[in-house]
Design a protein around this motif. Structure first.
Motif, PDB file in Angstrom:
ATOM      1  N   PRO A  34       0.823  -1.214   0.000  1.00 21.66           N
ATOM      2  CA  PRO A  34       0.000   0.000   0.000  1.00 21.66           C
ATOM      3  C   PRO A  34       0.860   1.269   0.000  1.00 21.66           C
ATOM      4  N   LEU A  35       2.021   1.209   0.628  1.00 25.14           N
ATOM      5  CA  LEU A  35       2.891   2.384   0.692  1.00 25.14           C
ATOM      6  C   LEU A  35       3.192   2.930  -0.694  1.00 25.14           C
ATOM      7  N   GLU A  36       3.680   2.069  -1.615  1.00 20.34           N
ATOM      8  CA  GLU A  36       4.045   2.553  -2.957  1.00 20.34           C
ATOM      9  C   GLU A  36       2.842   3.176  -3.652  1.00 20.34           C
ATOM     10  N   ASN A  37       1.745   2.451  -3.628  1.00 20.12           N
ATOM     11  CA  ASN A  37       0.573   2.919  -4.350  1.00 20.12           C
ATOM     12  C   ASN A  37       0.029   4.223  -3.785  1.00 20.12           C
ATOM     13  N   VAL A  38      -0.231   4.275  -2.495  1.00 14.14           N
ATOM     14  CA  VAL A  38      -0.865   5.445  -1.908  1.00 14.14           C
ATOM     15  C   VAL A  38       0.081   6.643  -1.918  1.00 14.14           C
ATOM     16  N   LEU A  39       1.341   6.437  -1.572  1.00 12.98           N
ATOM     17  CA  LEU A  39       2.287   7.553  -1.543  1.00 12.98           C
ATOM     18  C   LEU A  39       2.445   8.183  -2.922  1.00 12.98           C
ATOM     19  N   ILE A  40       2.732   7.385  -3.915  1.00 11.57           N
ATOM     20  CA  ILE A  40       2.974   7.953  -5.247  1.00 11.57           C
ATOM     21  C   ILE A  40       1.683   8.508  -5.847  1.00 11.57           C
ATOM     22  N   THR A  41       0.564   7.826  -5.620  1.00 10.81           N
ATOM     23  CA  THR A  41      -0.718   8.349  -6.107  1.00 10.81           C
ATOM     24  C   THR A  41      -0.959   9.745  -5.555  1.00 10.81           C
ATOM     25  N   ASN A  42      -0.707   9.932  -4.279  1.00  5.70           N
ATOM     26  CA  ASN A  42      -0.886  11.254  -3.670  1.00  5.70           C
ATOM     27  C   ASN A  42       0.160  12.247  -4.147  1.00  5.70           C
ATOM     28  N   LEU A  43       1.410  11.819  -4.307  1.00  7.18           N
ATOM     29  CA  LEU A  43       2.467  12.731  -4.753  1.00  7.18           C
ATOM     30  C   LEU A  43       2.207  13.290  -6.144  1.00  7.18           C
ATOM     31  N   VAL A  44       1.632  12.460  -7.020  1.00  5.67           N
ATOM     32  CA  VAL A  44       1.356  12.933  -8.383  1.00  5.67           C
ATOM     33  C   VAL A  44      -0.045  13.529  -8.513  1.00  5.67           C
ATOM     34  N   MET A  45      -0.740  13.645  -7.381  1.00  7.60           N
ATOM     35  CA  MET A  45      -2.058  14.266  -7.294  1.00  7.60           C
ATOM     36  C   MET A  45      -3.105  13.552  -8.147  1.00  7.60           C
ATOM     37  N   PHE A  52      -7.142   4.937  -3.490  1.00  3.43           N
ATOM     38  CA  PHE A  52      -6.947   5.221  -2.063  1.00  3.43           C
ATOM     39  C   PHE A  52      -8.206   5.200  -1.213  1.00  3.43           C
ATOM     40  N   ASN A  53      -9.379   4.890  -1.770  1.00  2.00           N
ATOM     41  CA  ASN A  53     -10.612   4.877  -0.984  1.00  2.00           C
ATOM     42  C   ASN A  53     -11.149   3.449  -0.908  1.00  2.00           C
ATOM     43  N   GLU A  54     -10.740   2.761   0.148  1.00  2.00           N
ATOM     44  CA  GLU A  54     -11.123   1.353   0.343  1.00  2.00           C
ATOM     45  C   GLU A  54     -12.648   1.198   0.420  1.00  2.00           C
ATOM     46  N   ASP A  55     -13.309   2.095   1.111  1.00  2.00           N
ATOM     47  CA  ASP A  55     -14.751   2.006   1.289  1.00  2.00           C
ATOM     48  C   ASP A  55     -15.471   2.107  -0.060  1.00  2.00           C
ATOM     49  N   LYS A  58     -15.127  -1.092  -2.224  1.00  4.41           N
ATOM     50  CA  LYS A  58     -15.874  -2.298  -1.813  1.00  4.41           C
ATOM     51  C   LYS A  58     -17.127  -2.483  -2.657  1.00  4.41           C
ATOM     52  N   ALA A  59     -17.700  -1.380  -3.135  1.00  2.82           N
ATOM     53  CA  ALA A  59     -18.915  -1.443  -3.953  1.00  2.82           C
ATOM     54  C   ALA A  59     -18.607  -1.552  -5.450  1.00  2.82           C
ATOM     55  N   SER A  60     -17.329  -1.582  -5.817  1.00  4.36           N
ATOM     56  CA  SER A  60     -16.944  -1.648  -7.233  1.00  4.36           C
ATOM     57  C   SER A  60     -16.805  -3.097  -7.700  1.00  4.36           C
ATOM     58  N   ALA A  61     -16.595  -3.263  -8.975  1.00  2.00           N
ATOM     59  CA  ALA A  61     -16.368  -4.600  -9.541  1.00  2.00           C
ATOM     60  C   ALA A  61     -15.082  -5.221  -9.001  1.00  2.00           C
ATOM     61  N   PHE A  62     -14.127  -4.392  -8.595  1.00  2.00           N
ATOM     62  CA  PHE A  62     -12.842  -4.901  -8.099  1.00  2.00           C
ATOM     63  C   PHE A  62     -12.896  -5.330  -6.642  1.00  2.00           C
ATOM     64  N   LYS A  63     -13.798  -4.741  -5.861  1.00  2.00           N
ATOM     65  CA  LYS A  63     -13.992  -5.050  -4.433  1.00  2.00           C
ATOM     66  C   LYS A  63     -12.831  -4.607  -3.538  1.00  2.00           C
ATOM     67  N   PRO A 102      -5.527  -5.144 -13.784  1.00  3.18           N
ATOM     68  CA  PRO A 102      -5.363  -4.377 -12.543  1.00  3.18           C
ATOM     69  C   PRO A 102      -4.364  -5.069 -11.615  1.00  3.18           C
ATOM     70  N   VAL A 103      -3.694  -4.260 -10.820  1.00  2.03           N
ATOM     71  CA  VAL A 103      -2.771  -4.750  -9.799  1.00  2.03           C
ATOM     72  C   VAL A 103      -3.331  -4.318  -8.455  1.00  2.03           C
ATOM     73  N   PHE A 104      -3.327  -5.233  -7.505  1.00  4.49           N
ATOM     74  CA  PHE A 104      -3.877  -4.977  -6.180  1.00  4.49           C
ATOM     75  C   PHE A 104      -2.764  -5.030  -5.136  1.00  4.49           C
ATOM     76  N   HIS A 105      -3.000  -4.390  -4.000  1.00  6.38           N
ATOM     77  CA  HIS A 105      -2.057  -4.487  -2.890  1.00  6.38           C
ATOM     78  C   HIS A 105      -1.880  -5.969  -2.560  1.00  6.38           C
ATOM     79  N   GLY A 106      -0.644  -6.382  -2.398  1.00  7.60           N
ATOM     80  CA  GLY A 106      -0.346  -7.781  -2.116  1.00  7.60           C
ATOM     81  C   GLY A 106       0.047  -8.581  -3.343  1.00  7.60           C
TER      82      GLY A 106
END
Length: 161
Positions: A34-45, A52-55, A58-63, A102-106
């Motif tokens: 999660p660090l790589e994804n969330v940090l860089i996603t936020n850094l590049v705005m 970054f919105n887990e909630d 959960k309602a998406s096709a990806f879950k 798609p690539v997921f955390h883990g």
């Protein structure tokens, strides 16, 4: 005591070591944290909630949250660099970038590369090599493909003699 710069890099990744059709399976893999994804996603705005919105996810096709594509292809390029671009003098281009799954955390990503083109450059101490980098996940599903053109040192000018 001085150390030659060529002693700090690999011995089999100069311009002369590459030929069209060569395929290299890179040794390392990298688990997407999660660090790589969330940090860089936020850094590049990047404001896409899917990163970054887990909630909301959960309602998406990806879950679940999906990793930002820029992080995915940067990791693949990084995994490939030691074997392909460690002796680069310059990055000349990135082209044909394709994000395929798609690539997921883990998820754990692996890379391999194919040499598409080898040609002389406009200088005698280097040549141009075009690589196609591929990324796969732990299930061997292709997640990335992209071409990278680099100016690589010639052993004849830069290597130990």
């Amino acid at each position: 005591m001085t150390t030659k710069l060529s002693a700090l890099t690999g011995r089999n990744n100069y311009f002369e070591d590459f030929s069209v059709g060569l395929v290299i399976r890179h040794a390392r893999g990298k688990t997407m944290e999660p660090l790589e994804n969330v940090l860089i996603t936020n850094l590049v705005m990047n404001t896409a909630q899917g990163h970054f919105n887990e909630d909301a996810m959960k309602a998406s096709a990806f879950k679940q949250r999906i990793s930002y594509g820029g992080v995915n292809f940067s990791l693949i390029m990084g995994l490939a660099s030691q074997d392909t671009c460690e002796n680069a003098l310059a990055e000349l281009g990135l082209d044909n970038i394709r994000l395929m799954q798609p690539v997921f955390h883990g998820d754990t990503l692996y890379a391999y590369s194919e040499v598409l083109e080898v040609k002389d450059a406009d200088r005698e101490d280097a040549g141009e090599v075009t690589f196609r980098h591929y990324g796969v996940n732990q299930r061997d599903e292709q997640i990335f493909q992209g071409d990278r053109r680099v100016l690589l040192k010639r052993r004849s000018h830069w290597g130990d003699r």
